[in-house]
Design an enzyme around this catalytic site. Structure first.
Site, mmCIF file in Angstrom:
data_model
loop_
_atom_site.group_PDB
_atom_site.id
_atom_site.type_symbol
_atom_site.label_atom_id
_atom_site.label_comp_id
_atom_site.label_asym_id
_atom_site.label_seq_id
_atom_site.Cartn_x
_atom_site.Cartn_y
_atom_site.Cartn_z
ATOM 1 N N ARG A 49 0.864 -1.273 -0.008
ATOM 2 C CA ARG A 49 0.044 0.011 0.028
ATOM 3 C C ARG A 49 0.878 1.147 0.151
ATOM 4 O O ARG A 49 0.628 2.256 -0.837
ATOM 5 C CB ARG A 49 -1.057 0.182 1.141
ATOM 6 C CG ARG A 49 -1.565 1.288 1.428
ATOM 7 C CD ARG A 49 -2.908 1.356 2.296
ATOM 8 N NE ARG A 49 -2.801 0.482 3.712
ATOM 9 C CZ ARG A 49 -1.894 0.895 4.673
ATOM 10 N NH1 ARG A 49 -1.329 2.101 4.631
ATOM 11 N NH2 ARG A 49 -1.961 0.126 5.814
ATOM 12 N N TYR A 101 -18.186 15.006 -15.955
ATOM 13 C CA TYR A 101 -18.294 13.645 -15.579
ATOM 14 C C TYR A 101 -19.458 13.430 -14.489
ATOM 15 O O TYR A 101 -19.100 13.923 -13.594
ATOM 16 C CB TYR A 101 -17.200 12.857 -15.521
ATOM 17 C CG TYR A 101 -17.339 11.405 -15.198
ATOM 18 C CD1 TYR A 101 -17.566 10.394 -16.150
ATOM 19 C CD2 TYR A 101 -17.242 10.856 -14.002
ATOM 20 C CE1 TYR A 101 -17.836 9.044 -16.008
ATOM 21 C CE2 TYR A 101 -17.245 9.573 -13.721
ATOM 22 C CZ TYR A 101 -17.586 8.864 -14.821
ATOM 23 O OH TYR A 101 -18.021 7.294 -14.598
ATOM 24 N N ASP A 173 -9.161 17.385 -15.701
ATOM 25 C CA ASP A 173 -9.295 16.004 -15.957
ATOM 26 C C ASP A 173 -8.922 16.071 -17.414
ATOM 27 O O ASP A 173 -9.820 16.375 -18.339
ATOM 28 C CB ASP A 173 -10.775 15.677 -15.447
ATOM 29 C CG ASP A 173 -11.181 14.498 -15.838
ATOM 30 O OD1 ASP A 173 -10.423 13.751 -16.588
ATOM 31 O OD2 ASP A 173 -11.902 13.714 -15.077
ATOM 32 N N LYS A 198 -10.026 4.659 -19.104
ATOM 33 C CA LYS A 198 -10.190 5.173 -20.482
ATOM 34 C C LYS A 198 -8.887 4.757 -21.236
ATOM 35 O O LYS A 198 -8.595 3.867 -21.429
ATOM 36 C CB LYS A 198 -10.661 6.616 -20.570
ATOM 37 C CG LYS A 198 -11.726 6.715 -19.444
ATOM 38 C CD LYS A 198 -13.052 6.128 -19.572
ATOM 39 C CE LYS A 198 -13.887 5.942 -18.384
ATOM 40 N NZ LYS A 198 -14.178 7.361 -17.861
HETATM 41 C C1 LIG Z 1 -14.698 7.925 -16.412
HETATM 42 C C2 LIG Z 1 -14.294 9.192 -16.086
HETATM 43 C C3 LIG Z 1 -14.072 9.500 -14.714
HETATM 44 C C4 LIG Z 1 -14.048 8.167 -13.399
HETATM 45 O O1 LIG Z 1 -13.174 7.221 -13.704
HETATM 46 P P1 LIG Z 1 -13.383 5.901 -13.195
HETATM 47 O O2 LIG Z 1 -11.817 5.354 -13.634
HETATM 48 O O3 LIG Z 1 -14.542 5.413 -14.014
HETATM 49 O O4 LIG Z 1 -13.274 6.016 -11.765
HETATM 50 C C5 LIG Z 1 -13.898 10.616 -14.324
HETATM 51 N N1 LIG Z 1 -13.387 11.772 -15.348
HETATM 52 C C6 LIG Z 1 -14.048 11.638 -16.636
HETATM 53 C C7 LIG Z 1 -13.776 12.605 -17.690
HETATM 54 C C8 LIG Z 1 -14.279 10.248 -17.035
HETATM 55 O O5 LIG Z 1 -14.721 9.863 -18.372
#
Ligand SMILES: *Cc1c(COP(=O)(O)O)cnc(C)c1O
Length: 390
Positions: A49, A101, A173, A198
């Site tokens: 961890r 999101y 993000d 993603k």
């Molecule tokens: C999918 C997504 C998230 C969240 O990510 P997870 O891996 O599903 O927790 C945050 N921001 C954006 C722009 C996303 O597309």
């Protein structure tokens, strides 16, 4: 010698620092604990961890790709967003994009208030609206660009200046584009967040999150959260992510090439009302996007003018899996109002103007001609009012 090109960095890095066997690729250190040289400790690792060699290689690599001093790998994009929001103190204030999101909206709306954190949602396309929403207590400005799913473009450099002016952090993000296409830290952002689920992972086989920064105090905070709240990505997932990253460039380039062709086809289709894709010259953020990113990415949103029709269209697609997420090697389709953004209540969705009939496509690595044929067929079938033949 430093290698300036990301293409080289993606495959050339120290995959095994200190490993005497010199494996050419990073091993999975699938262990919870590490033996210490003596009773007073002192080994490079003690507990996974707190630190793990597979994760250390991944985090070095992620930092290099974003042009950051430090990067942290967490179990999901939401864990990454939460770690950054945790930086805001009780009584603090966040300015966030309206078009966010859905999970991020849920975090700010349902969880952050319990820690005494409030949020104002503004149209982040307008830097003046962001500046006007800033208060004395504002500690964080949180945006996506392009936004998901409406693909609005936010001026990173302008917001960085606003953030500097009020002593807040600017967090971007960057999930939609990946560092292959956009590196927000180079444009003044303080911190970059990713859902590695993603494009970074790219194969739809892991969930992961990344936070990267050049700010030492923030890095210390992020490590405290990762270790202190137990938000570290597991060794096997780190290895999967390292493996996915090696082909980031070729995947993103090919998916983007197909997306550009498909967006143009959709824009010319008489049954498509509006296409949201920053690669199209008539996109309102086209010029700004071209200044701060090197390509439009591979997510296309569009409307048909009718929710039922959009639903029939998505149901008729054969080569697009009906699924949330994007940036995957296989193509995906969804109605954001029904899936990824369902956690945003109806009124908020109305305020942000998310059209109910919006279809989001994530373009994968299938041949672009096959995808175009599938879309044309689904558009044709979706015209009929009658239920589709089974
Ligand atoms: C999918 C997504 C998230 C969240 O990510 P997870 O891996 O599903 O927790 C945050 N921001 C954006 C722009 C996303 O597309």
């Amino acid at each position: 010698m430093t290698h300036p090109h990301l293409a080289t960095k993606l495959v050339r890095y120290d995959a095994n620092p200190g490993d005497p066997n010199r494996p050419t690729q990073t091993p999975i250190y699938q262990t919870a604990t590490f033996a210490q040289p003596d009773a007073s400790g002192g080994g490079p690792y003690d507990y996974s961890r707190s630190g793990n060699p597979t994760r250390a290689v991944l985090e070095e690599q992620l930092a290099a790709l974003e042009g950051a001093k430090r990067a942290f790998a967490l179990p999901s994009g939401m864990a990454a967003l939460a770690a950054v929001v945790r930086r805001v103190t009780a009584g603090g204030h966040v300015v966030a994009g309206l078009d966010l999101y859905g999970g991020c909206f849920r975090l700010l709306d349902q969880i952050a208030p319990r820690a005494g954190i409030s949020t104002s949602y503004v149209d982040t396309r307008d830097p003046a609206a962001v500046a006007a929403a800033v208060r004395a207590e504002t500690e964080l400005i949180l945006v996506e660009t392009p936004t998901n799913p409406q693909q609005s473009i936010v001026d990173i450099a302008a917001l960085a200046e606003t953030a500097r002016g009020c002593g807040a952090l600017l967090a971007v993000d960057n999930s939609l584009l990946s560092p292959w296409l956009q590196r927000p830290l180079e444009q003044g952002a303080d911190v970059v967040i990713h859902s590695a689920t993603k494009s970074l992972g790219g194969h739809g086989d892991l969930t992961g999150g990344v936070v990267a920064t050049n700010d030492d105090a923030l890095a210390e905070h992020l490590y405290l959260i990762q270790n202190g709240e137990g938000a570290a990505l597991a060794p096997f997932d780190c290895w999967l992510l390292l493996r996915g990253l090696k082909t980031l460039g070729v995947r993103v380039e090919q998916q983007q090439r197909s997306a550009v062709a498909l967006a143009e086809t959709l824009a010319a289709h008489p049954d498509v009302e509006r296409v949201y894709f920053p690669g199209l010259a008539d996109h309102p953020g086209h010029a700004l996007h071209a200044r701060q990113a090197s390509g439009p990415g591979s997510v296309i949103s569009f409307t048909t003018g009718d929710v039922a029709r959009s639903e029939r269209l998505v149901n008729a697609l054969e080569l697009f899996t009906i699924s949330v997420s994007f940036g995957c090697v296989s193509s995906l389709a969804s109605l954001p109002c029904r899936l990824s953004h369902a956690s945003i209540p109806g009124e908020a969705r109305e305020q942000l103007g998310l059209p109910e009939d919006l279809v989001r496509l994530s373009i994968g690595l299938e041949h672009a001609d096959d995808l175009a044929r599938d879309l044309a067929r689904a558009l044709e079938l979706s015209r009929a009012e009658a239920p589709l033949p089974v």
